[in-house]
Structure formats: structure tokens, C-alpha cells
Design a protein around this motif. Structure first.
Motif, PDB file in Angstrom:
ATOM      1  N   HIS A 273     -11.335  10.410  10.595  1.00  0.00           N
ATOM      2  CA  HIS A 273     -12.262  10.763   9.524  1.00  0.00           C
ATOM      3  C   HIS A 273     -11.538  11.114   8.236  1.00  0.00           C
ATOM      4  O   HIS A 273     -11.946  10.692   7.153  1.00  0.00           O
ATOM      5  N   THR A 274     -10.475  11.890   8.330  1.00  0.00           N
ATOM      6  CA  THR A 274      -9.781  12.338   7.122  1.00  0.00           C
ATOM      7  C   THR A 274      -8.399  11.708   7.013  1.00  0.00           C
ATOM      8  O   THR A 274      -7.657  11.626   8.003  1.00  0.00           O
ATOM      9  N   PRO A 275      -8.003  11.289   5.811  1.00  0.00           N
ATOM     10  CA  PRO A 275      -6.659  10.721   5.637  1.00  0.00           C
ATOM     11  C   PRO A 275      -5.559  11.750   5.844  1.00  0.00           C
ATOM     12  O   PRO A 275      -4.410  11.370   6.097  1.00  0.00           O
ATOM     13  N   ASP A 276      -5.862  13.036   5.721  1.00  0.00           N
ATOM     14  CA  ASP A 276      -4.846  14.068   5.938  1.00  0.00           C
ATOM     15  C   ASP A 276      -4.199  13.947   7.316  1.00  0.00           C
ATOM     16  O   ASP A 276      -3.025  14.298   7.500  1.00  0.00           O
ATOM     17  N   TYR A 277      -4.965  13.453   8.286  1.00  0.00           N
ATOM     18  CA  TYR A 277      -4.449  13.343   9.650  1.00  0.00           C
ATOM     19  C   TYR A 277      -3.185  12.481   9.703  1.00  0.00           C
ATOM     20  O   TYR A 277      -2.268  12.759  10.464  1.00  0.00           O
ATOM     21  N   ALA A 278      -3.134  11.452   8.863  1.00  0.00           N
ATOM     22  CA  ALA A 278      -1.984  10.555   8.856  1.00  0.00           C
ATOM     23  C   ALA A 278      -0.732  11.234   8.317  1.00  0.00           C
ATOM     24  O   ALA A 278       0.389  10.760   8.550  1.00  0.00           O
TER      25      ALA A 278
ATOM     26  N   GLY B 103     -11.958   8.124   5.763  1.00  0.00           N
ATOM     27  CA  GLY B 103     -12.965   8.384   4.732  1.00  0.00           C
ATOM     28  C   GLY B 103     -12.824   9.807   4.232  1.00  0.00           C
ATOM     29  O   GLY B 103     -11.772  10.227   3.796  1.00  0.00           O
ATOM     30  N   HIS B 104     -13.930  10.561   4.275  1.00  0.00           N
ATOM     31  CA  HIS B 104     -13.989  11.999   4.020  1.00  0.00           C
ATOM     32  C   HIS B 104     -13.890  12.394   2.552  1.00  0.00           C
ATOM     33  O   HIS B 104     -14.562  13.325   2.114  1.00  0.00           O
ATOM     34  N   THR B 105     -13.082  11.717   1.757  1.00  0.00           N
ATOM     35  CA  THR B 105     -12.846  12.168   0.378  1.00  0.00           C
ATOM     36  C   THR B 105     -13.976  11.787  -0.565  1.00  0.00           C
ATOM     37  O   THR B 105     -14.099  12.368  -1.650  1.00  0.00           O
TER      38      THR B 105
ATOM     39  N   SER C 131      -9.139  17.210   0.302  1.00  0.00           N
ATOM     40  CA  SER C 131      -7.887  17.067   1.031  1.00  0.00           C
ATOM     41  C   SER C 131      -6.966  18.217   0.670  1.00  0.00           C
ATOM     42  O   SER C 131      -6.937  18.664  -0.479  1.00  0.00           O
ATOM     43  N   ILE C 132      -6.185  18.676   1.645  1.00  0.00           N
ATOM     44  CA  ILE C 132      -5.211  19.733   1.350  1.00  0.00           C
ATOM     45  C   ILE C 132      -4.067  19.199   0.503  1.00  0.00           C
ATOM     46  O   ILE C 132      -3.268  19.975  -0.027  1.00  0.00           O
TER      47      ILE C 132
ATOM     48  N   GLY D  33      -8.689   4.310  -1.827  1.00  0.00           N
ATOM     49  CA  GLY D  33      -7.931   3.066  -1.881  1.00  0.00           C
ATOM     50  C   GLY D  33      -6.775   2.995  -0.900  1.00  0.00           C
ATOM     51  O   GLY D  33      -6.747   3.696   0.111  1.00  0.00           O
ATOM     52  N   TRP D  34      -5.812   2.152  -1.218  1.00  0.00           N
ATOM     53  CA  TRP D  34      -4.646   1.909  -0.362  1.00  0.00           C
ATOM     54  C   TRP D  34      -3.553   2.910  -0.702  1.00  0.00           C
ATOM     55  O   TRP D  34      -3.041   2.927  -1.818  1.00  0.00           O
ATOM     56  N   LYS D  35      -3.193   3.758   0.238  1.00  0.00           N
ATOM     57  CA  LYS D  35      -2.135   4.734   0.058  1.00  0.00           C
ATOM     58  C   LYS D  35      -1.139   4.605   1.204  1.00  0.00           C
ATOM     59  O   LYS D  35      -1.333   3.802   2.120  1.00  0.00           O
ATOM     60  N   GLU D  36      -0.082   5.408   1.177  1.00  0.00           N
ATOM     61  CA  GLU D  36       0.862   5.478   2.288  1.00  0.00           C
ATOM     62  C   GLU D  36       1.194   6.925   2.579  1.00  0.00           C
ATOM     63  O   GLU D  36       1.235   7.754   1.653  1.00  0.00           O
ATOM     64  N   ASN D  37       1.426   7.244   3.859  1.00  0.00           N
ATOM     65  CA  ASN D  37       1.879   8.589   4.188  1.00  0.00           C
ATOM     66  C   ASN D  37       3.386   8.684   3.948  1.00  0.00           C
ATOM     67  O   ASN D  37       4.015   7.722   3.469  1.00  0.00           O
ATOM     68  N   SER D  38       3.969   9.811   4.269  1.00  0.00           N
ATOM     69  CA  SER D  38       5.389  10.037   3.962  1.00  0.00           C
ATOM     70  C   SER D  38       6.317   9.112   4.729  1.00  0.00           C
ATOM     71  O   SER D  38       7.469   8.898   4.329  1.00  0.00           O
TER      72      SER D  38
END
Length: 276
Positions: free
Chosen positions: A188-193, A207-209, A226-227, A235-240
């Protein structure tokens, strides 16, 4: 002073209507947004595989019953092989979940419909969502996965249970497969990634945002869902670790029924194999 505030409020509402107006042929759905995803790990049989993705319905907030036919038409228009749903199905104001999922069941895909829950679902209507999904043949993924088979080859779709409760969840379901499997992780949230090791996932959908609901230049938003602030806004992002994350603006609204420069959307992800 009161007249100035009233004028400002009216201007914001009018600007919101104009700023979210698009050339979409689906009233109530701002746009259909396509992403093409290229990977060496994708099995040849899945080259051109099409994934429909929709999230944050918050039915009935800004998304009303009269808009459901447009949502269905938009989802049908992408000719998806599989449909993924990202959570937050009912708004705090209410909304008949049987009506929502009955409408979504009209979107036929050869591989079916897969879904995770959002924070609103866990907080307000978990059992009702589960029952509506069951009636309409939606596969709920609570930290489990499905193997999609085609011509003797497969890809994996994994779904995250409550991504806000990391202590209870343990590791990501995407980590339970060999490294050479192609894995799509739905959360649900991109923070999880960012909060969890998802290194085995080839692609994360979230989603979520809501795209911030009110946003400037797809980067700035006064409301943070998001924290990590606006880092994973849309859109298209990347995690660390460099894992791609596609974040949808969603279809409904939360808190206030206003969108400004953040059109509601249905997402299509087309998978492409890249030869080494």
C-alpha cells in the motif's frame, strides 16, 4: 477579510477543477498512465505482459458511484493480463464495498485480480473488504504470493500485509524466492520499500500518497503521506538500493475532496524482456 477568504477558497476550488482536467475519455478518471518496464530477469513468455494497477479508491469520497463505470472502462481499456489493487477501498464517509467490488469484477483479466489492504481498510472495514473480495473473486494477499504461469514459465506476484506494522510482518514476502525469479511486490505505501529489505523484488507497486492531492511540479506537496516527505510522492522512483517503485496518484481522495495538479489515474505497466 471574510470576502477575501471566500474568494481565495473559490479560486482554489476552480483552479483544482481546471488543474485536474485532462483529455481523458473516462469522466471521473483523470488519466490512464503507462509505464514500460524492461528487465533481463523477465522470462521470455512474459515479454509484453500487461499489468493493470489501481489504488486508493476511498469510495465514496471524490470517487462516486456514477464514476464506477468510467473506472471499469478505463481498466478495460488497458487490456491487462492481471489486475492489481493497492488498498484503501472505502472512505471514512462510507461507501458500499459490494458495489465497488462488483464493478471491479467486470474487468476480466486472464490471470485474475490480486489485492492488498490499505491503512483505512485495517482501521475501519477489514472484514467487510475481505467479504466483498471473496464474493467477487479477488485474491487477497496478506504477506503471501502467487505464481503466474505462462508457457511453462512463471513470474511471482507478492503482496504485503499491513506495511505500517513492520514488527509483526517480519521480512518481505518477496524475499522467499530464488534470486533469479522475477518478482513484483504490491504494497500500500511506498515507504515499505525503504523500511524493509525488498532487494529480491524486481519492481514495487504502491499507492497511499495520492500524489499529495495538491502538488507543484510533481515534487512539492503541503500534505505528507510518507515519513520520507515528498521523496516517494508519485511516479517512478527508486529506493536506496535502486529497486524501482511505481507510485500511483490513486482514484479517490482523503481528508478533503480536492485535487490540484494530481489527476486521479489508472496505471498500466507493460513488462519487456531485455536480452543479455
Amino acid at each position: 477579510m471574510k470576502k477575501q477568504l471566500l474568494f481565495l477558497l473559490l479560486a482554489v476550488v476552480l483552479l483544482s477543477s481546471c488543474a485536474t482536467a485532462t483529455l481523458s475519455e473516462f469522466p471521473g478518471v483523470g488519466r490512464v498512465k503507462r509505464y514500460d518496464f524492461y528487465s533481463y530477469d523477465l522470462p521470455p513468455a512474459f515479454d509484453g505482459f500487461r499489468i493493470g494497477f489501481a489504488s486508493d479508491f476511498h469510495y465514496e469520497s471524490r470517487l462516486k458511484k456514477n464514476d464506477l463505470n468510467s473506472v471499469v472502462r478505463a481498466l478495460k481499456s488497458v487490456h491487462a493480463d492481471a489486475l492489481l489493487l493497492g488498498g484503501d477501498y472505502r472512505s471514512k464517509k462510507g461507501g458500499n464495498l459490494d458495489t465497488l467490488f462488483a464493478a471491479l469484477s467486470r474487468v476480466y483479466t486472464p490471470y485474475g485480480t490480486f489485492a492488498v489492504m490499505g491503512n483505512h481498510d485495517y482501521d475501519y472495514c477489514y472484514s467487510e473488504v475481505v467479504e466483498a473480495m471473496r464474493k467477487n473473486h479477488v485474491r487477497l494477499m496478506e504477506h503471501n504470493s502467487y505464481k503466474l504461469m505462462k508457457d511453462g514459465q512463471h513470474i511471482i506476484v507478492s503482496g504485503v500485509r499491513n506495511p505500517f506494522d513492520l514488527k509483526k510482518n517480519g521480512d518481505s514476502p518477496s524475499q522467499h524466492f530464488p534470486a533469479d525469479d522475477f518478482v513484483i511486490l504490491l504494497t500500500h505505501t511506498p515507504d515499505y520499500a525503504e523500511d524493509t529489505n525488498v532487494s529480491n523484488a524486481n519492481l514495487v507497486l504502491a499507492g497511499h500518497t495520492h500524489g499529495g492531492q495538491v502538488s507543484l511540479f510533481k515534487k512539492y506537496s503541503p500534505v505528507k503521506h510518507s515519513i520520507y516527505g515528498n521523496r516517494f510522492l508519485t511516479g517512478w522512483k527508486e529506493n536506496s538500493q535502486g529497486t524501482p517503485v511505481i507510485i500511483t496518484n490513486g482514484l479517490g481522495t482523503s481528508r478533503i475532496d480536492v485535487r490540484l495538479f494530481t489527476p486521479s489515474e489508472v496505471v498500466l505497466v507493460v513488462l519487456h524482456r531485455v536480452e543479455k
